[in-house]
Design a protein around this motif. Structure first.
Motif, PDB file in Angstrom:
ATOM      1  N   MET A 184       0.840  -1.164   0.000  1.00 39.88           N
ATOM      2  CA  MET A 184       0.000   0.000   0.000  1.00 39.88           C
ATOM      3  C   MET A 184       0.885   1.227   0.000  1.00 39.88           C
ATOM      4  SD  MET A 184      -0.951  -0.194   3.945  1.00 39.88           S
ATOM      5  CE  MET A 184       0.465  -0.931   4.685  1.00 39.88           C
ATOM      6  N   ALA A 185       0.321   2.348  -0.452  1.00 41.71           N
ATOM      7  CA  ALA A 185       1.050   3.606  -0.473  1.00 41.71           C
ATOM      8  C   ALA A 185       0.338   4.598   0.418  1.00 41.71           C
ATOM      9  CB  ALA A 185       1.150   4.136  -1.900  1.00 41.71           C
ATOM     10  N   VAL A 186       1.075   5.261   1.278  1.00 43.76           N
ATOM     11  CA  VAL A 186       0.531   6.291   2.150  1.00 43.76           C
ATOM     12  C   VAL A 186       1.089   7.621   1.690  1.00 43.76           C
ATOM     13  CG1 VAL A 186       0.331   7.099   4.514  1.00 43.76           C
ATOM     14  CG2 VAL A 186       0.459   4.657   4.062  1.00 43.76           C
ATOM     15  N   VAL A 187       0.210   8.551   1.339  1.00 39.72           N
ATOM     16  CA  VAL A 187       0.668   9.808   0.769  1.00 39.72           C
ATOM     17  C   VAL A 187       0.146  10.973   1.579  1.00 39.72           C
ATOM     18  CG1 VAL A 187       0.860   8.864  -1.545  1.00 39.72           C
ATOM     19  CG2 VAL A 187      -1.282   9.880  -0.847  1.00 39.72           C
ATOM     20  N   ALA A 188       0.908  12.045   1.589  1.00 38.30           N
ATOM     21  CA  ALA A 188       0.499  13.263   2.278  1.00 38.30           C
ATOM     22  C   ALA A 188       1.140  14.439   1.598  1.00 38.30           C
ATOM     23  CB  ALA A 188       0.916  13.218   3.754  1.00 38.30           C
ATOM     24  N   SER A 189       0.390  15.543   1.501  1.00 43.59           N
ATOM     25  CA  SER A 189       0.921  16.727   0.809  1.00 43.59           C
ATOM     26  C   SER A 189       0.757  17.946   1.690  1.00 43.59           C
ATOM     27  CB  SER A 189       0.203  16.933  -0.532  1.00 43.59           C
ATOM     28  OG  SER A 189      -1.184  17.092  -0.342  1.00 43.59           O
ATOM     29  N   LEU A 190       1.610  18.914   1.457  1.00 43.09           N
ATOM     30  CA  LEU A 190       1.631  20.093   2.298  1.00 43.09           C
ATOM     31  C   LEU A 190       2.102  21.280   1.494  1.00 43.09           C
ATOM     32  CD1 LEU A 190       1.348  21.100   5.283  1.00 43.09           C
ATOM     33  CD2 LEU A 190       3.797  20.733   5.486  1.00 43.09           C
ATOM     34  N   ALA A 191       1.334  22.377   1.529  1.00 45.87           N
ATOM     35  CA  ALA A 191       1.743  23.632   0.908  1.00 45.87           C
ATOM     36  C   ALA A 191       1.879  24.683   2.001  1.00 45.87           C
ATOM     37  CB  ALA A 191       0.705  24.073  -0.123  1.00 45.87           C
ATOM     38  N   MET A 192       2.827  25.592   1.837  1.00 45.14           N
ATOM     39  CA  MET A 192       3.068  26.622   2.829  1.00 45.14           C
ATOM     40  C   MET A 192       3.169  27.976   2.160  1.00 45.14           C
ATOM     41  SD  MET A 192       5.836  25.048   5.431  1.00 45.14           S
ATOM     42  CE  MET A 192       5.632  26.549   6.366  1.00 45.14           C
TER      43      MET A 192
ATOM     44  N   GLY B 169       5.523  18.573  -0.653  1.00 39.41           N
ATOM     45  CA  GLY B 169       5.184  19.887  -0.130  1.00 39.41           C
ATOM     46  C   GLY B 169       6.077  20.960  -0.696  1.00 39.41           C
ATOM     47  N   TYR B 170       5.720  22.222  -0.410  1.00 42.12           N
ATOM     48  CA  TYR B 170       6.624  23.307  -0.751  1.00 42.12           C
ATOM     49  C   TYR B 170       6.620  24.325   0.375  1.00 42.12           C
ATOM     50  CZ  TYR B 170       2.457  25.923  -2.411  1.00 42.12           C
ATOM     51  OH  TYR B 170       1.252  26.556  -2.517  1.00 42.12           O
ATOM     52  N   GLY B 171       7.705  25.060   0.474  1.00 46.56           N
ATOM     53  CA  GLY B 171       7.838  26.027   1.541  1.00 46.56           C
ATOM     54  C   GLY B 171       9.077  26.875   1.369  1.00 46.56           C
ATOM     55  N   PRO B 172       9.354  27.777   2.316  1.00 52.25           N
ATOM     56  CA  PRO B 172      10.452  28.726   2.145  1.00 52.25           C
ATOM     57  C   PRO B 172      11.831  28.144   2.385  1.00 52.25           C
ATOM     58  CG  PRO B 172       9.325  29.123   4.218  1.00 52.25           C
ATOM     59  CD  PRO B 172       8.524  28.086   3.492  1.00 52.25           C
ATOM     60  N   ASP B 173      11.953  27.148   3.279  1.00 48.73           N
ATOM     61  CA  ASP B 173      13.270  26.556   3.521  1.00 48.73           C
ATOM     62  C   ASP B 173      13.106  25.183   4.159  1.00 48.73           C
ATOM     63  OD1 ASP B 173      13.025  26.844   6.400  1.00 48.73           O
ATOM     64  OD2 ASP B 173      13.644  28.935   6.183  1.00 48.73           O
ATOM     65  N   VAL B 174      14.215  24.492   4.327  1.00 46.16           N
ATOM     66  CA  VAL B 174      14.177  23.106   4.795  1.00 46.16           C
ATOM     67  C   VAL B 174      13.611  23.010   6.203  1.00 46.16           C
ATOM     68  CG1 VAL B 174      15.612  21.125   5.428  1.00 46.16           C
ATOM     69  CG2 VAL B 174      16.068  22.359   3.307  1.00 46.16           C
ATOM     70  N   GLU B 175      14.124  23.822   7.120  1.00 43.91           N
ATOM     71  CA  GLU B 175      13.737  23.688   8.521  1.00 43.91           C
ATOM     72  C   GLU B 175      12.245  23.947   8.724  1.00 43.91           C
ATOM     73  OE1 GLU B 175      16.353  25.334   7.407  1.00 43.91           O
ATOM     74  OE2 GLU B 175      17.986  24.081   8.173  1.00 43.91           O
ATOM     75  N   ILE B 176      11.734  25.003   8.095  1.00 43.53           N
ATOM     76  CA  ILE B 176      10.314  25.338   8.266  1.00 43.53           C
ATOM     77  C   ILE B 176       9.440  24.250   7.643  1.00 43.53           C
ATOM     78  CG2 ILE B 176       8.517  26.962   7.569  1.00 43.53           C
ATOM     79  CD1 ILE B 176      10.579  29.202   7.849  1.00 43.53           C
ATOM     80  N   LEU B 177       9.818  23.778   6.464  1.00 39.58           N
ATOM     81  CA  LEU B 177       9.012  22.757   5.809  1.00 39.58           C
ATOM     82  C   LEU B 177       9.070  21.438   6.588  1.00 39.58           C
ATOM     83  CD1 LEU B 177       7.179  22.008   3.497  1.00 39.58           C
ATOM     84  CD2 LEU B 177       9.189  21.617   2.060  1.00 39.58           C
ATOM     85  N   HIS B 178      10.248  21.085   7.089  1.00 48.65           N
ATOM     86  CA  HIS B 178      10.355  19.858   7.882  1.00 48.65           C
ATOM     87  C   HIS B 178       9.464  19.943   9.116  1.00 48.65           C
ATOM     88  CE1 HIS B 178      11.915  16.423  10.065  1.00 48.65           C
ATOM     89  NE2 HIS B 178      12.138  17.224  11.092  1.00 48.65           N
ATOM     90  N   GLN B 179       9.469  21.083   9.812  1.00 47.59           N
ATOM     91  CA  GLN B 179       8.644  21.213  11.013  1.00 47.59           C
ATOM     92  C   GLN B 179       7.165  21.122  10.671  1.00 47.59           C
ATOM     93  OE1 GLN B 179       9.891  21.237  14.219  1.00 47.59           O
ATOM     94  NE2 GLN B 179       7.718  20.767  14.567  1.00 47.59           N
ATOM     95  N   ALA B 180       6.792  21.698   9.511  1.00 50.14           N
ATOM     96  CA  ALA B 180       5.397  21.597   9.075  1.00 50.14           C
ATOM     97  C   ALA B 180       5.019  20.143   8.805  1.00 50.14           C
ATOM     98  CB  ALA B 180       5.184  22.444   7.827  1.00 50.14           C
ATOM     99  N   PHE B 181       5.939  19.389   8.213  1.00 55.15           N
ATOM    100  CA  PHE B 181       5.686  17.959   8.005  1.00 55.15           C
ATOM    101  C   PHE B 181       5.449  17.266   9.349  1.00 55.15           C
ATOM    102  CE2 PHE B 181       8.205  17.922   3.803  1.00 55.15           C
ATOM    103  CZ  PHE B 181       7.038  17.895   3.042  1.00 55.15           C
ATOM    104  N   MET B 182       6.293  17.560  10.319  1.00 60.33           N
ATOM    105  CA  MET B 182       6.193  16.886  11.615  1.00 60.33           C
ATOM    106  C   MET B 182       4.939  17.304  12.371  1.00 60.33           C
ATOM    107  SD  MET B 182       8.597  14.787  11.523  1.00 60.33           S
ATOM    108  CE  MET B 182       8.307  14.121  13.155  1.00 60.33           C
ATOM    109  N   ASP B 183       4.421  18.500  12.092  1.00 65.08           N
ATOM    110  CA  ASP B 183       3.195  18.956  12.764  1.00 65.08           C
ATOM    111  C   ASP B 183       1.934  18.407  12.109  1.00 65.08           C
ATOM    112  OD1 ASP B 183       4.710  20.417  14.523  1.00 65.08           O
ATOM    113  OD2 ASP B 183       4.516  22.310  13.439  1.00 65.08           O
ATOM    114  N   SER B 184       2.094  17.777  10.945  1.00 61.20           N
ATOM    115  CA  SER B 184       0.954  17.214  10.214  1.00 61.20           C
ATOM    116  C   SER B 184       0.881  15.714  10.482  1.00 61.20           C
ATOM    117  CB  SER B 184       1.122  17.469   8.714  1.00 61.20           C
ATOM    118  OG  SER B 184       0.231  16.665   7.964  1.00 61.20           O
ATOM    119  N   PRO B 185      -0.228  15.201  11.007  1.00 58.12           N
ATOM    120  CA  PRO B 185      -0.292  13.773  11.372  1.00 58.12           C
ATOM    121  C   PRO B 185       0.049  12.831  10.216  1.00 58.12           C
ATOM    122  CG  PRO B 185      -2.154  14.946  12.314  1.00 58.12           C
ATOM    123  CD  PRO B 185      -1.453  15.921  11.408  1.00 58.12           C
TER     124      PRO B 185
END
Length: 450
Positions: free
Chosen positions: A1-9, A88-104
């Protein structure tokens, strides 16, 4: 199975070079593995096929300005147990990584039951696009940097040969050699000739010019195309098609059979007094697969014989060449002792034999006869079929390394020993995973010099 998640910032105004960014990819990987270790989990290994897919998808999202998942995620690789994807997309690595971690959903992938990852980042002027592909798969696939153990492959023998050529030869080559992809003798004899003119050998079907070969010829833009073999091997119709890709001419070198064709190729390429002539059986391919780069390196042709006799065409060509020495490729089951005795009459030097207990040890012996340690590259091909090794011969000669043989699922001990002696800076596998699997690729990585 594939588990997918997307995030825009939301993005801020940044200025950065456009394109893929390996430093950012490494940063994402470090942050992800820090999260996993903090949770008592094993860090993820890099699987470079996933990296390639992730990079391509991130660039596609950037080009289309469309955040979306890869609909072909499940076909990224074979042998997977489960797959996951974060985009996902975002302004930089650290902010985007934290957004990933804040998303279940994203966090579940980062901390999921996976053992491999591929991270691909594409950077615009004001934001980064990121794709992370997670995989559970068999051990032994990870951390194989394609710069160390590369794989050159296509969907079939024709596209694989085209890819080998594309990775080796620049456009505007002088000469391209064409041989049937359905049998081995013409391409075998043509390998040293192609190497003499710094050009590839490309395979065709008797009555069809494959699309991958046509595309590669368009890129190469050769002055001359040389067809090896008669019309039963490469038809007149294909020759007519080939004329569209040569700026000067298309010529054909052929004889009445495979032996005389090999002799004709030699006569068109080599002058009398060559330092060496190599003799291989015209009845089977394994013993001679490694011969192309060696013959090219030593400036001599490959001619054909049978196990019990020396064809007249081969004898006449040896009379013309009068080589300084003769080298037989393969054991006495391939070229008999009586033939070796007969060959002694065509040189003032020695008649040597390079052979081993099987095709793998014979290839290793052929390599050892010519190549010293610390070679720049070794090409690896299957010992079960001929097209990949024959397409790789001119490439290996061009880059100064041998061809060695492996099984689809195992590294023979003779090949391993020769790799240890050669200590190559790079290893290139010719053919896809169905031909040489990833466990062999993982084992080969241990023989690349640091």
């Amino acid at each position: 199975m594939a588990v997918v998640a997307s995030l825009a910032m939301l993005v801020t105004g940044l200025s950065a070079p456009v394109g893929a960014n390996e430093t950012m990819e490494d940063s994402f990987l470090s942050l992800i593995n820090e999260e996993r270790v903090a949770e008592g989990m094993q860090p993820l290994d890099v699987y470079w096929d996933l990296v390639d897919d992730a990079r391509s998808h991130s660039q596609l999202m950037s080009d289309t300005d469309n955040l979306h998942h890869n609909p072909e995620l499940a076909s990224v690789t074979t042998g997977w147990y489960s797959l996951g994807e974060n985009v996902g997309y975002g302004p930089d690595v650290e902010i985007l990584h934290q957004a990933f971690m804040d998303s279940p959903g994203h966090r579940a992938n980062v901390l999921g039951d996976y053992n491999y990852i591929g991270v691909g980042v594409f950077e615009e002027e004001s934001r980064i696009w990121a794709t992370m592909v997670f995989m559970s798969g068999p051990d032994g696939l990870g951390d194989l940097d394609p710069d160390v153990v590369d794989r050159v492959s296509g969907t079939d023998r024709f596209s694989t040969a085209a890819q080998v050529s594309s990775d080796t030869f620049t456009s505007d080559v002088t000469t391209v050699y064409i041989a049937t992809g359905s049998n081995f003798p013409d391409a075998l004899a043509g390998g040293p000739a192609a190497a003499m003119y710094d050009g590839p050998i490309l395979p065709v079907l008797t009555d069809v010019l494959p699309g991958a070969i046509a595309a590669e010829l368009s890129r190469l833009k050769p002055e001359q195309i040389v067809i090896l073999g008669g019309e039963s091997a490469v038809s007149a119709a294909v020759a007519t098609q080939l004329a569209e890709y040569a700026s000067v001419e298309v010529i054909r070198i052929s004889g009445t059979d495979r032996n005389s064709t090999a002799a004709a190729i030699s006569a068109a390429t080599f002058s009398p007094g060559v330092p060496v002539a190599y003799i291989a059986t015209g009845s089977n391919f394994p013993d001679a697969l490694a011969g192309g780069p060696v013959a090219a390196a030593n400036g001599g042709p490959i001619l054909l014989a049978s196990s019990t006799g020396l064809p007249s065409s081969t004898a006449f060509e040896l009379m013309r060449l009068r080589p300084e020495r003769i080298v037989i490729l393969g054991g006495e089951s391939a070229i008999g002792a009586d033939v070796a005795t007969e060959l002694a009459g065509y040189t003032d030097g020695t008649v040597e034999r390079l052979s081993g207990s099987d095709r793998y040890s014979t290839a290793a012996a052929i390599s050892k006869s010519t190549f010293s340690t610390n070679v720049p590259v070794v090409y690896i091909a299957t010992g079960d079929n001929f097209p990949d090794a024959l397409a790789g011969g001119p490439a290996a000669a061009m880059k100064g390394g041998p061809i060695l043989l492996v099984r689809s699922d195992a590294l023979p001990s003779a090949t391993a020993a020769e790799l240890a002696r050669l200590n190559p800076s790079e290893i290139v596998i010719i053919g896809g995973e169905s031909v040489i699997n990833e466990s062999v690729r993982a084992e080969l990585a241990g023989y690349v010099s640091g």
